[in-house]
Design an enzyme around this catalytic site. Structure first.
Site, PDB file in Angstrom:
ATOM      1  N   ARG A  40       0.871  -1.188   0.000  1.00 54.45           N
ATOM      2  CA  ARG A  40       0.000   0.000   0.000  1.00 54.45           C
ATOM      3  C   ARG A  40       0.900   1.228   0.000  1.00 54.45           C
ATOM      4  O   ARG A  40       1.261   1.763   1.030  1.00 54.45           O
ATOM      5  CB  ARG A  40      -0.891  -0.020   1.252  1.00 54.45           C
ATOM      6  CG  ARG A  40      -1.811   1.191   1.367  1.00 54.45           C
ATOM      7  CD  ARG A  40      -2.721   1.043   2.577  1.00 54.45           C
ATOM      8  NE  ARG A  40      -3.595   2.209   2.747  1.00 54.45           N
ATOM      9  CZ  ARG A  40      -3.234   3.323   3.401  1.00 54.45           C
ATOM     10  NH1 ARG A  40      -2.031   3.417   3.959  1.00 54.45           N
ATOM     11  NH2 ARG A  40      -4.080   4.334   3.509  1.00 54.45           N
ATOM     12  N   SER A 112     -12.935  -3.022   0.323  1.00 55.86           N
ATOM     13  CA  SER A 112     -13.242  -2.432   1.638  1.00 55.86           C
ATOM     14  C   SER A 112     -14.745  -2.243   1.730  1.00 55.86           C
ATOM     15  O   SER A 112     -15.362  -1.747   0.794  1.00 55.86           O
ATOM     16  CB  SER A 112     -12.592  -1.049   1.775  1.00 55.86           C
ATOM     17  OG  SER A 112     -11.233  -1.135   1.501  1.00 55.86           O
ATOM     18  N   LYS A 141      -4.016   5.731   8.608  1.00 51.41           N
ATOM     19  CA  LYS A 141      -4.799   6.179   7.451  1.00 51.41           C
ATOM     20  C   LYS A 141      -5.496   7.480   7.851  1.00 51.41           C
ATOM     21  O   LYS A 141      -6.528   7.457   8.527  1.00 51.41           O
ATOM     22  CB  LYS A 141      -5.816   5.106   7.065  1.00 51.41           C
ATOM     23  CG  LYS A 141      -6.705   5.469   5.886  1.00 51.41           C
ATOM     24  CD  LYS A 141      -7.567   4.276   5.478  1.00 51.41           C
ATOM     25  CE  LYS A 141      -8.769   4.681   4.641  1.00 51.41           C
ATOM     26  NZ  LYS A 141      -8.396   5.292   3.354  1.00 51.41           N
TER      27      LYS A 141
HETATM   28  N1  LIG Z   1      -6.209  -0.974   2.060  1.00 51.60           N
HETATM   29  C1  LIG Z   1      -7.121  -1.712   2.727  1.00 51.60           C
HETATM   30  N2  LIG Z   1      -6.880  -3.042   2.924  1.00 51.60           N
HETATM   31  C2  LIG Z   1      -7.796  -3.770   3.598  1.00 51.60           C
HETATM   32  C3  LIG Z   1      -7.543  -5.237   3.822  1.00 51.60           C
HETATM   33  F1  LIG Z   1      -8.659  -5.941   3.554  1.00 51.60           F
HETATM   34  F2  LIG Z   1      -6.553  -5.659   3.048  1.00 51.60           F
HETATM   35  F3  LIG Z   1      -7.199  -5.430   5.103  1.00 51.60           F
HETATM   36  N3  LIG Z   1      -8.947  -3.264   4.078  1.00 51.60           N
HETATM   37  C4  LIG Z   1      -9.215  -1.945   3.890  1.00 51.60           C
HETATM   38  C5  LIG Z   1      -8.307  -1.138   3.223  1.00 51.60           C
HETATM   39  C6  LIG Z   1      -8.633   0.322   2.991  1.00 51.60           C
HETATM   40  O1  LIG Z   1      -8.818   0.484   1.611  1.00 51.60           O
HETATM   41  P1  LIG Z   1      -9.356   1.890   1.080  1.00 51.60           P
HETATM   42  O2  LIG Z   1     -10.630   2.202   1.768  1.00 51.60           O
HETATM   43  O3  LIG Z   1      -9.345   1.873  -0.405  1.00 51.60           O
HETATM   44  O4  LIG Z   1      -8.286   2.923   1.594  1.00 51.60           O
HETATM   45  P2  LIG Z   1      -6.725   2.925   1.222  1.00 51.60           P
HETATM   46  O5  LIG Z   1      -6.617   2.741  -0.268  1.00 51.60           O
HETATM   47  O6  LIG Z   1      -6.272   4.277   1.702  1.00 51.60           O
HETATM   48  O7  LIG Z   1      -6.093   1.778   1.959  1.00 51.60           O
END
Ligand SMILES: Nc1nc(C(F)(F)F)ncc1COP(=O)(O)OP(=O)(O)O
Ligand SMILES: [Mg+2]
Length: 217
Positions: A40, A112, A141
């Site tokens: 990420r 998500s 975040k």
């Molecule tokens: N990256 C993530 N991974 C998971 C996982 F399931 F892998 F644990 N759950 C939730 C998120 C959050 O995803 P998102 O809402 O797009 O925000 P960001 O892109 O800033 O992470």
């Protein structure tokens, strides 16, 4: 995506490694037994272009060496280019059905979700697992929603018992059990491992906490 792959789902970008070499942090976490890894690469100082491709390729190859799924966050083109095992997208990252048709049926697709409605829509659109939270407060975040506890996981799991869920948001070894008891197959963490002085030990302790909670179910 087998639910047990979600047991200890490590998420990290080069900016999360507390000033250390992120590849060494990932290597240590893999030795400690994380069961899935998500790259990420976001926020101030995030790598781009050639540097990102080099870093992402090194992360992918490390995961392959350890037989651990390599998931890319947000960046569909990067996931496809690297032959990643999976992609994770949020509610604002594009139309899930279009993304599913872009990546094909083999690649794992994580979505998500923040409530049972979003969970059902994600399932219908082809999600293989859900990321639900933030369960607890998080500093990883900045644009995270309010901490929601484990209620949303409980509701989504009750509505869709066959859809693997991983909890996210402020999770550590000492608060992971309620997430599993609510119906999640595992927990995802950034700083609990990436900021730990010994990432391998942190991964082992998390795995132990999750396994104990699963046994008690
Ligand atoms: N990256 C993530 N991974 C998971 C996982 F399931 F892998 F644990 N759950 C939730 C998120 C959050 O995803 P998102 O809402 O797009 O925000 P960001 O892109 O800033 O992470
Ligand atoms: Mg996203």
């Amino acid at each position: 995506m087998k639910p047990e792959q979600l047991a200890v789902y490590f998420i990290m970008g080069s900016v999360n490694a507390a000033g250390r070499n992120p590849i060494e942090v990932l290597e240590s976490a893999l030795r400690g037994g994380v069961t899935c890894f998500q790259l990420r690469e976001k926020g101030p100082g995030a790598l781009k272009g050639e540097a990102l491709l080099e870093f992402a390729t090194a992360c992918r190859d490390l995961c392959r060496e350890h037989g651990v799924g390599f998931i890319v966050n947000d960046d569909v083109d990067l996931a496809v280019h690297l032959g990643a095992d999976g992609l994770h997208v949020g509610q604002e990252d594009g139309d899930i059905r279009k993304i599913r048709s872009r990546i094909g049926g083999q690649m794992i697709l994580g979505v998500s979700a923040h409530d049972a409605g979003e969970a059902g829509a994600a399932l219908a659109a082809g999600a293989d697992y859900l990321g639900m939270g933030p369960v607890y407060g998080t500093r990883s975040k900045p644009d995270a929603r309010e901490a929601s506890g484990t209620g949303l996981i409980r509701d989504a799991h009750a509505a869709h018992p066959d859809l693997p869920i991983v909890g996210i948001g402020g999770i550590r070894a000492d608060n992971a059990a309620p997430v599993i008891r609510a119906g999640a197959s595992g927990v995802s963490v950034i700083s609990a491992i990436s900021h730990a002085s010994d990432p391998a030990r942190a991964a082992r302790e998390l795995h132990q906490a999750v396994e104990e909670a699963i046994m008690e179910k």
